[in-house]
Design a protein around this motif. Structure first.
Motif, short mmCIF file in Angstrom:
data_model
loop_
_atom_site.label_atom_id
_atom_site.label_comp_id
_atom_site.label_asym_id
_atom_site.label_seq_id
_atom_site.Cartn_x
_atom_site.Cartn_y
_atom_site.Cartn_z
N TYR A 112 44.35 -29.96 53.21
CA TYR A 112 45.04 -31.35 52.52
C TYR A 112 44.76 -32.85 52.95
CZ TYR A 112 48.70 -27.14 51.49
OH TYR A 112 49.26 -26.65 51.41
N LYS A 113 44.76 -33.12 54.52
CA LYS A 113 44.12 -33.90 54.73
C LYS A 113 42.18 -34.57 54.19
CE LYS A 113 44.35 -33.96 58.80
NZ LYS A 113 44.06 -34.33 60.46
N GLN A 117 41.19 -32.97 51.24
CA GLN A 117 41.75 -32.65 49.92
C GLN A 117 41.97 -34.54 48.95
OE1 GLN A 117 40.64 -30.32 47.20
NE2 GLN A 117 39.94 -29.47 49.17
N GLY A 133 48.03 -35.94 53.50
CA GLY A 133 46.80 -35.33 52.82
C GLY A 133 47.41 -35.00 51.03
N TYR A 134 46.61 -34.55 50.50
CA TYR A 134 46.95 -34.24 48.74
C TYR A 134 46.25 -33.08 48.17
CZ TYR A 134 46.03 -34.06 44.28
OH TYR A 134 46.24 -33.85 42.51
N ALA A 135 47.32 -32.41 48.41
CA ALA A 135 47.88 -30.45 47.72
C ALA A 135 47.49 -31.58 46.23
CB ALA A 135 49.13 -30.26 48.05
N ASP A 152 49.97 -21.73 45.05
CA ASP A 152 50.06 -22.29 45.87
C ASP A 152 51.77 -23.22 45.92
OD1 ASP A 152 47.95 -22.28 46.99
OD2 ASP A 152 47.30 -24.08 47.00
N MET A 155 50.74 -34.84 50.35
CA MET A 155 51.40 -33.86 51.66
C MET A 155 51.77 -34.97 53.22
SD MET A 155 51.54 -31.67 50.22
CE MET A 155 51.78 -29.80 51.40
N GLY A 184 56.55 -32.77 50.60
CA GLY A 184 55.28 -33.00 49.56
C GLY A 184 55.81 -33.89 48.44
#
Length: 580
Positions: free
Chosen positions: A121-122, A124, A151-153, A187, A194, A209
């Motif tokens: 996630y980090k 991304q 982070g980003y999902a 997912d 995130m 999230g």
């Protein structure tokens, strides 16, 4: 039989300081906690509880063990009863293992999956301008994003396929990373900022999230797992520990972004509950880190109801000398919006000048309308009685609240004490187990043998066992056999913590060895915060000692009798020893 992976998960969630403190009141002493030993008579405290190692040890009588061992020794429980009591405390159910079907993955496997997902996630986030712009718009800098591991999902349904070769692996579902639906697996977190949730050891145990655009739910949390329980974990506590100690206080807010925003403005002592009301476990955890808690809520009716629930669940954890207060922000504001509009100084001034002490909030809530009739006075007293009875750790505060209630109701002090009683007596322990205390362990030599030093480190860092080549151990060296047996056993188990290791060794051939090594490290007051360099140095010494012995053996053999391989080895060893 209770599965060992369940014991691992239980000990990963339980905090021994909380377990002991509820039975034997502890006081902070540096990095550890102390008390007079409950297992023998003493005037000065020699009983130490380590939150980092999750062990207790008495330097007087030698009593020692994990949270499970403490319940067995202190309360006279058997192993199963002790495990069940701890499981009930943290909301785990004992497994009903029928022997059929796939068993859930062990806790270490879940932890590895969560750590891998956090790293994904980090990565991304760095490649998503949209997610970066969202955080910048919220005022989050790169440093703060890195500090909290944001982070980003990605939006695709199976983004985690990029990091997990076996997307159908059982641990992905058990860790709450994926959902198995009617149309297949996908997912759980998609197109969300995130927020990794870490326990006090810094391990990722779950995620929150936040959706980027409009949609429901606005926030999505990981489900309950072996590692994650909303009622016992606090978001941001790992990151805020140092700031809480420095400030001497903690402020509890309601959302992830509130914690991040306050940290962005220099208020680094903020934490949040995880989409649930404050629980007694939350309160006990926070009061171990500081003497002052500020709960921050919205000033509307919903906020005041949430504040009252927090008050009710804090009473049992409260002790005389500790302070709890409630801050109600102006309507329409939350900590995030308030600190951005007014700054950190204004927010801290609110804490100092407008936060309502717990005692005042309780009395105000109980006497919402002026009690002018005997019936209304009786109602107030009846409602207050069970609340005051919960203040078992704060009898002085309970007495002062009773007096304040009497003054507000126009009832004399003696009379209100007679009506309410003198308050609950301090909760007693479960009684000492009828047993003779263990004799004090023999003081370990300050300069232990090389192999014994490395064995001590391994019981606290079991995963390092795979880094040791057993062929390089010299049988004639002191403690060589014990170290070899320990390495062989550790290489066959998946255990991360020393506390889980001792429970895994219980009843086995290495039980006494593991227990002895733990006692030695506690007795020497080892510090295991940064041991990588020490471990590497010990490994180097093991290899050098082996190299010296092997070179001596080859040097004693005539050169014409050495094989080509042995000649090459001899030259390599000679060069190695020359350089070192």
């Amino acid at each position: 039989m209770i599965p060992k992976d369940f014991i691992d998960a239980l000990l990963a969630r339980v905090d021994i300081v909380d377990v002991v403190d509820r039975r034997v009141p502890l006081k902070k002493a540096g990095q550890n906690y102390q008390a007079c030993c409950p297992f023998h008579q003493e005037k000065s405290p020699s009983f130490t509880v380590s939150p980092t190692k999750q062990f207790y040890h008495c330097f007087g009588c030698g009593a020692h063990g994990t949270a499970i061992g403490f319940l067995m020794q202190y309360g006279g429980m058997n192993f199963v009863d002790a495990v069940k009591e701890l499981a009930d405390d943290v909301g785990l159910s004992l497994p009903q293992d029928t022997g059929f079907g796939p068993r859930p993955p062990a806790a270490p496997q879940l932890g590895e999956a969560l750590e891998a997902a956090a790293t994904f996630y980090k990565h991304q986030l760095k490649g998503s301008p949209r997610a970066i712009n969202y955080l910048k718009h919220r005022g989050v800098t790169g440093n703060i994003a890195a500090r909290f591991g944001l982070g980003y999902a990605p939006a695709q349904a199976d983004g985690l396929r990029a990091v997990f070769r076996d997307y159908q692996a059982l641990e992905l579902a058990s860790a709450g990373l994926v959902i198995d639906g009617e149309r297949g697996r996908y997912d759980r977190f998609r197109d969300r900022i995130m927020f990794p949730i870490r326990n006090l050891k810094g391990n990722v145990i779950g995620f929150g999230g936040r959706i980027l655009d409009r949609g429901e739910p606005k926030y999505l949390n990981s489900p309950e797992t072996q590692l994650f329980n909303k009622g016992s974990e606090v978001y941001g506590l790992f990151e805020a520990r140092q700031a809480i100690r420095s400030a001497g206080k903690v402020v509890v807010v309601e959302g992830y972004m509130d914690v991040v925003a306050l940290a962005q403005f220099g208020i680094a002592y903020a934490v949040a509950t995880l989409g649930t009301a404050t629980t007694p476990i939350h309160a006990r955890t926070l009061l171990r880190h500081t003497d002052r808690i500020y709960y921050s809520f919205d000033g509307d009716n919903a906020g005041r109801k949430a504040a009252w629930r927090a008050l009710e669940n804090t009473l049992e954890a409260l002790q005389d000398g500790k302070e709890v207060a409630f801050l109600f922000l102006p309507e329409g504001d939350d900590p995030d919006t308030y600190v951005r509009a007014n700054g950190a100084v204004a927010f801290e001034n609110l804490l100092l000048k407008q936060a309502v002490p717990l005692s005042e909030f309780m009395v105000r809530h109980l006497i919402e309308n002026e009690a002018t009739t005997q019936e209304s006075r009786a109602r107030v007293l009846k409602t207050s009685q069970p609340l005051l009875a919960r203040l078992t750790g704060a009898p002085l505060l309970a007495a002062l609240i009773r007096r304040e209630l009497g003054q507000r109701l126009g009832i004399g002090g003696e009379e209100v004490n007679g009506l309410l009683g003198q308050g609950a007596t301090s909760r007693q322990g479960n009684g000492l187990r009828s047993r003779k205390p263990s004799p004090p362990p023999r003081a370990a030599a300050q300069q232990a043998s090389l192999y014994r030093q490395i064995a001590r480190l391994l019981v606290h860092k079991p995963e390092w066992a795979v880094r040791i080549d057993r062929d390089k151990l010299l049988p004639a060296e002191p403690f060589a056999q014990e170290l070899a047996e320990l390495i062989a056993w550790l290489s066959s188990v998946t255990i991360r913590s020393g506390a889980a290791l001792e429970e895994a060794a219980r009843g086995g051939p290495l039980e006494k060895l593991v227990e002895t090594l733990h006692m030695e490290t506690m007795g020497l007051r080892y510090v295991f915060d940064d041991t990588e360099a020490e471990f590497s140095d010990l490994l180097k010494k093991i290899r050098l000692n082996w190299a010296r012995k092997r070179y001596a053996e080859l040097s004693q053999t005539p050169q014409d009798r050495l094989s080509a391989t042995e000649l090459d080895e001899c030259e390599e060893l000679k060069e190695l020893l020359r350089r070192t």
